[in-house]
Every structure is written in structure tokens, then in C-alpha cells.
Design a protein around this motif. Structure first.
Motif, PDB file in Angstrom:
ATOM      1  N   ALA A 234       0.832  -1.199   0.000  1.00 61.63           N
ATOM      2  CA  ALA A 234       0.000   0.000   0.000  1.00 61.63           C
ATOM      3  C   ALA A 234       0.871   1.255   0.000  1.00 61.63           C
ATOM      4  O   ALA A 234       1.853   1.340   0.738  1.00 61.63           O
ATOM      5  CB  ALA A 234      -0.922  -0.001   1.209  1.00 61.63           C
ATOM      6  N   VAL A 238      -2.841   4.020   5.131  1.00 65.56           N
ATOM      7  CA  VAL A 238      -3.563   2.748   5.005  1.00 65.56           C
ATOM      8  C   VAL A 238      -4.268   2.446   6.318  1.00 65.56           C
ATOM      9  O   VAL A 238      -3.784   2.806   7.402  1.00 65.56           O
ATOM     10  CB  VAL A 238      -2.599   1.602   4.624  1.00 65.56           C
ATOM     11  N   ASP A 375      -5.598   6.634   1.932  1.00 62.93           N
ATOM     12  CA  ASP A 375      -5.280   6.345   0.539  1.00 62.93           C
ATOM     13  C   ASP A 375      -5.656   4.912   0.182  1.00 62.93           C
ATOM     14  O   ASP A 375      -6.211   4.645  -0.883  1.00 62.93           O
ATOM     15  CB  ASP A 375      -3.788   6.575   0.284  1.00 62.93           C
ATOM     16  N   GLN A 376      -5.341   3.981   1.079  1.00 66.52           N
ATOM     17  CA  GLN A 376      -5.604   2.562   0.824  1.00 66.52           C
ATOM     18  C   GLN A 376      -6.420   1.978   1.984  1.00 66.52           C
ATOM     19  O   GLN A 376      -6.112   2.235   3.150  1.00 66.52           O
ATOM     20  CB  GLN A 376      -4.289   1.787   0.691  1.00 66.52           C
ATOM     21  N   ALA A 403     -11.714   4.964   0.982  1.00 68.32           N
ATOM     22  CA  ALA A 403     -10.465   4.899   0.214  1.00 68.32           C
ATOM     23  C   ALA A 403     -10.403   5.984  -0.850  1.00 68.32           C
ATOM     24  O   ALA A 403     -11.380   6.248  -1.551  1.00 68.32           O
ATOM     25  CB  ALA A 403     -10.346   3.531  -0.462  1.00 68.32           C
ATOM     26  N   ARG A 405      -7.510   5.894  -3.100  1.00 66.02           N
ATOM     27  CA  ARG A 405      -6.810   5.311  -4.238  1.00 66.02           C
ATOM     28  C   ARG A 405      -7.145   3.841  -4.475  1.00 66.02           C
ATOM     29  O   ARG A 405      -7.213   3.413  -5.629  1.00 66.02           O
ATOM     30  CB  ARG A 405      -5.288   5.434  -4.037  1.00 66.02           C
ATOM     31  N   GLY A 406      -7.285   3.065  -3.426  1.00 66.11           N
ATOM     32  CA  GLY A 406      -7.513   1.640  -3.648  1.00 66.11           C
ATOM     33  C   GLY A 406      -8.085   0.947  -2.438  1.00 66.11           C
ATOM     34  O   GLY A 406      -7.945   1.408  -1.300  1.00 66.11           O
ATOM     35  N   CYS A 407      -8.751  -0.176  -2.682  1.00 67.00           N
ATOM     36  CA  CYS A 407      -9.362  -0.962  -1.615  1.00 67.00           C
ATOM     37  C   CYS A 407      -9.229  -2.439  -1.954  1.00 67.00           C
ATOM     38  O   CYS A 407      -9.512  -2.855  -3.084  1.00 67.00           O
ATOM     39  CB  CYS A 407     -10.836  -0.581  -1.450  1.00 67.00           C
TER      40      CYS A 407
END
Length: 433
Positions: A234, A238, A375-376, A403, A405-407
């Protein structure tokens, strides 16, 4: 003299991450440019939890038009302030404080008095309410009592309500009487998979997968390694989240990660997850450890706190308050109810204002993560998540939308991929006889 506001309130509803707060600030800024505050006036910003209060405070500080012109607090804190200022009147109205709901209801009774509402409006002609979908009836009573005296701006999204026992109908009925702006622009993220998942879950449709979102099952022996890999890969901030029913599994994975993981394919140093317990659980733990303290002297209460293992970070402040009660006011004996009330106030103040946080990657329930952003996000989805399909969709939705940016979502059993909120049964079609 302060009369009825020309704009009772303006409401916003839309997907989480659609910029409710952003548009709320824009609307308030426009109002302020048309009707500037007087030197003694501020914008009063109320919300349900301390997390959203901190976020609102940060939003005001970064807005050039609104910087230094707002006061952000929780609805419960505001209720306490009003009651203590008007406690003599409260006594004549039998408006007694107690738990949060009782305190807010007592404040609502006071705010329904013309003199009290005008007193608030003199200092706070503009009222901002965020996360209003969780306004229980006593809190709604407070806000609606001010709509004829202040310009009230309300941000709400019913789909983000995670309290199964809360009847949102009274709020939605009141909300619908205002000037409503529906939002369709996303500000929190531009990741297509995250946006699609959020939109799908709101329609009770499978979230899908894509760049920025992955849903996976791993063999039990591999699960700790895959979670560790996701954390190590990540980028940026996070957090690890879990829904109701997932605390035990999350804690067991946390212990495994803290030991470090080693195999022929992986070699991970210890990864520390900092679990943030619920304030109510911390308070119950302390009260259980204190035992029967009804009428106990303050020295006895303090001595019983000493052996508590892993005490809450705020417990030292409770001990100081017990000593200060004796030093300043000569208070020697405490009832169990008084001690619990002191614990609740101290825990709430700590979460609201303290920067003293456990070190490590945050490990939070989805409820705790509301109003926070990372972010994550890594979500651990276990067996036994309570609620119907829609409630599970709301839980997953609120987890994913933390999130930027990403999950990555890890389910504990493969069959969970074939049930809500990852798969939804098609609607039953009526057949005409």
C-alpha cells in the motif's frame, strides 16, 4: 431583533464521497458573501461524531472565505452547553439531562423557547449540520427548533446511516421540506472501480472489481501472508477495517502480523495494527474492574484503577479529576453513576481533542472509520455479518468509500463471495395468474 430567516435550510444528499462537505462549504460561502457576519458572530457547525467534527473543522480552516469564522462541535456538546447556560429555565420546564438522547431532548425543549432560540441566533446566525442522516428524534428536535431563527444548511445521505435501530423517516420528512440539491460529482476519488462499486452498492448490485478495487478469498494458511502483502504494498496512508462480527478475526490476524511472517515465498517483518476500541467498551471495562464503588472515597476509586491492564489513554485524566474534586471542592465520596459520568465525559473529550494516538496501522470497525479517509483501505469480511442485504451493502459501501486510491477486500470463506453484499439475488418478478 432577529426574525425568521429568509432561507430556512438548504439540504444536500448524494453518495458518500460525492463532495457533500465540499458543496456544503460552497453554499455557506455564498451565503456569507451575500450576508456577512457581524464581528461578534460565528457559523455554528454541528455533527454527530468527533471524527466528522474534526473533518469539518479542517474544512473551515482551509476555506479562505470561512477561515476563522466557524465553531465546530458535536451536537451532544452543544446540547450540554445550552442546558448549562439555561439550567434555571430547564428546571421550570422539567428538561433534565441524562444520557445523550435525554440531554438532546432537554436542549430541544429549551430551543423551542423563543428567548433561547434568539440567544443562539444572535451569536450563530448560520447553522451547518453534517452527517444529518443519523439525527435521532431528540437531535432533530434541536435542529428543527432553530430553522426559523438561523439559516440552516444540512448535508445528509440516508444510505450512510449504519444504525439499524434508527428510524430515519422523521428526518427525511423534515429534510424534504427544504431546498434540496442532489449531488452527482465525486470529489474524494477518481478511481473508476471505486466509483462503480459505490454506485452499484447503492442500487443493491454487485460491486464488481477493477483497478483500485479487488475482492478475494485466500486459503486460511495464506490469508495472513496476503493481508500482510497488501499492507506492505500500500502506498500512502492505510487502514484495516472490519464490519460487525469481524472483531475477533481482525484481532487474531493482528496478532499474527505482529509476530512477523516467514515462508519459502514470503518474509515479512512484524506489522503492527493499532486497534482503536470503542469508548463504550473501554468505559465498561473500567467500571467492571472497579467493582462495587457506590459511595466509595476518591482514594479507593483511584487505587482500584492502578491494576487495570492496558488502561485507556484517558484514564490518567480521570484520576486527576478525582483528586481535583477533593482539592477544589472537598468532594470525598463518589457514586457509581458519578464515576461513570466522569468516565464518559473524559473519554469523549479525549477522542475529540487529544492527539495522543496509538502507533501503528489503524485497525477500525467500519462504524469507527466513518468520516475518515485513507489512501488505501483493506477490509476483512467475516462470517456472520448481521443485518439484511441492504444493511450489508451499506456497511461495505461505507468501508469502500473510505479509500482515495484503492481498496482490497478479503473474505474469510469462499461462499461469502456468492452472497450479499458481493452478489445480490435478482428481484422476484410478479406473475399474473
Amino acid at each position: 431583533m432577529f426574525g425568521r430567516s429568509t432561507m430556512a435550510f438548504r439540504g444536500f444528499e448524494g453518495p458518500a464521497g460525492s463532495g457533500k462537505t465540499y458543496h456544503l462549504m460552497e453554499a455557506v460561502s455564498q451565503r456569507l458573501q451575500q450576508n456577512p457576519l457581524l464581528p461578534h458572530q460565528k457559523i455554528l457547525s454541528l455533527t454527530f461524531m468527533h471524527g466528522s467534527r474534526r473533518r469539518l473543522d479542517a474544512e473551515f480552516r482551509t476555506n479562505e472565505v470561512l477561515r476563522g469564522k466557524a465553531v465546530a462541535m458535536t451536537i451532544d456538546s452543544f446540547a450540554h452547553n445550552v442546558w448549562h447556560r439555561w439550567r434555571s429555565l430547564a428546571g421550570t420546564l422539567n428538561a433534565e439531562i441524562g444520557d445523550f438522547n435525554q440531554t438532546c431532548d432537554a436542549c430541544g425543549i429549551l430551543l423551542e423557547q423563543d428567548a433561547v432560540a434568539r440567544w443562539v441566533a444572535r451569536s450563530y446566525p448560520i447553522l451547518v449540520v453534517d452527517e444529518a442522516q443519523e439525527l435521532a428524534t431528540p437531535r432533530l428536535r434541536m435542529i428543527s427548533a432553530l430553522e426559523n431563527y438561523c439559516a440552516v444548511f444540512v448535508a445528509a445521505d440516508e444510505f450512510q446511516c449504519l444504525d439499524e435501530d434508527l428510524d430515519t423517516a422523521p428526518f427525511m420528512e423534515w429534510f424534504a421540506t427544504g431546498e434540496i440539491t442532489l449531488l452527482n460529482r465525486i470529489h474524494r476519488t477518481n478511481r473508476a472501480a471505486l466509483l462503480t462499486a459505490g454506485a452499484n452498492l447503492r442500487q443493491l448490485t454487485a460491486p464488481g472489481q477493477g483497478p483500485g478495487l479487488r475482492v478475494t478469498y485466500e486459503w486460511p494458511n495464506m490469508m495472513p501472508f496476503k493481508v500482510a502483502s497488501a499492507i506492505r504494498q500500500a502506498q500512502g496512508t492505510v487502514a484495516v477495517l472490519y464490519p460487525p462480527g469481524g472483531s475477533a478475526w481482525a484481532q487474531s490476524l493482528s496478532l499474527r502480523l505482529a509476530q512477523g511472517l516467514h515462508s519459502a515465498a514470503y518474509n515479512f517483518p512484524p506489522i503492527y495494527l493499532a486497534h482503536e476500541p470503542r469508548a463504550a467498551d473501554e468505559i465498561d471495562t473500567v467500571m467492571d474492574a472497579l467493582g462495587d464503588i457506590e459511595g466509595a472515597v476518591f482514594q479507593d476509586v483511584i487505587s482500584r484503577m492502578a491494576p487495570i491492564a492496558d488502561p485507556p489513554l484517558w484514564l490518567a485524566k480521570v484520576r486527576n479529576s478525582l483528586r481535583a474534586g477533593f482539592d477544589r471542592f472537598g468532594k470525598t465520596n463518589w457514586s457509581a453513576e458519578e464515576v461513570r459520568s466522569l468516565l464518559e465525559r473524559t473519554a469523549a473529550n479525549h477522542r475529540a481533542y487529544s492527539r495522543d494516538r496509538s502507533r501503528g496501522i489503524p485497525l477500525l470497525s467500519i462504524h469507527q472509520a466513518k468520516n475518515r479517509q485513507y489512501d488505501q483501505i483493506i477490509i476483512l469480511w467475516p462470517h456472520g455479518v448481521p443485518g439484511n442485504d441492504e444493511f450489508k451493502a451499506r456497511l461495505l459501501y461505507n468501508g469502500i468509500t473510505r479509500a482515495r486510491r484503492g481498496c482490497k477486500i478479503f473474505v474469510r470463506a469462499e461462499e461469502l463471495l456468492h452472497a450479499a453484499p458481493f452478489t445480490f439475488a435478482p428481484p422476484v418478478l410478479a406473475v399474473n395468474a
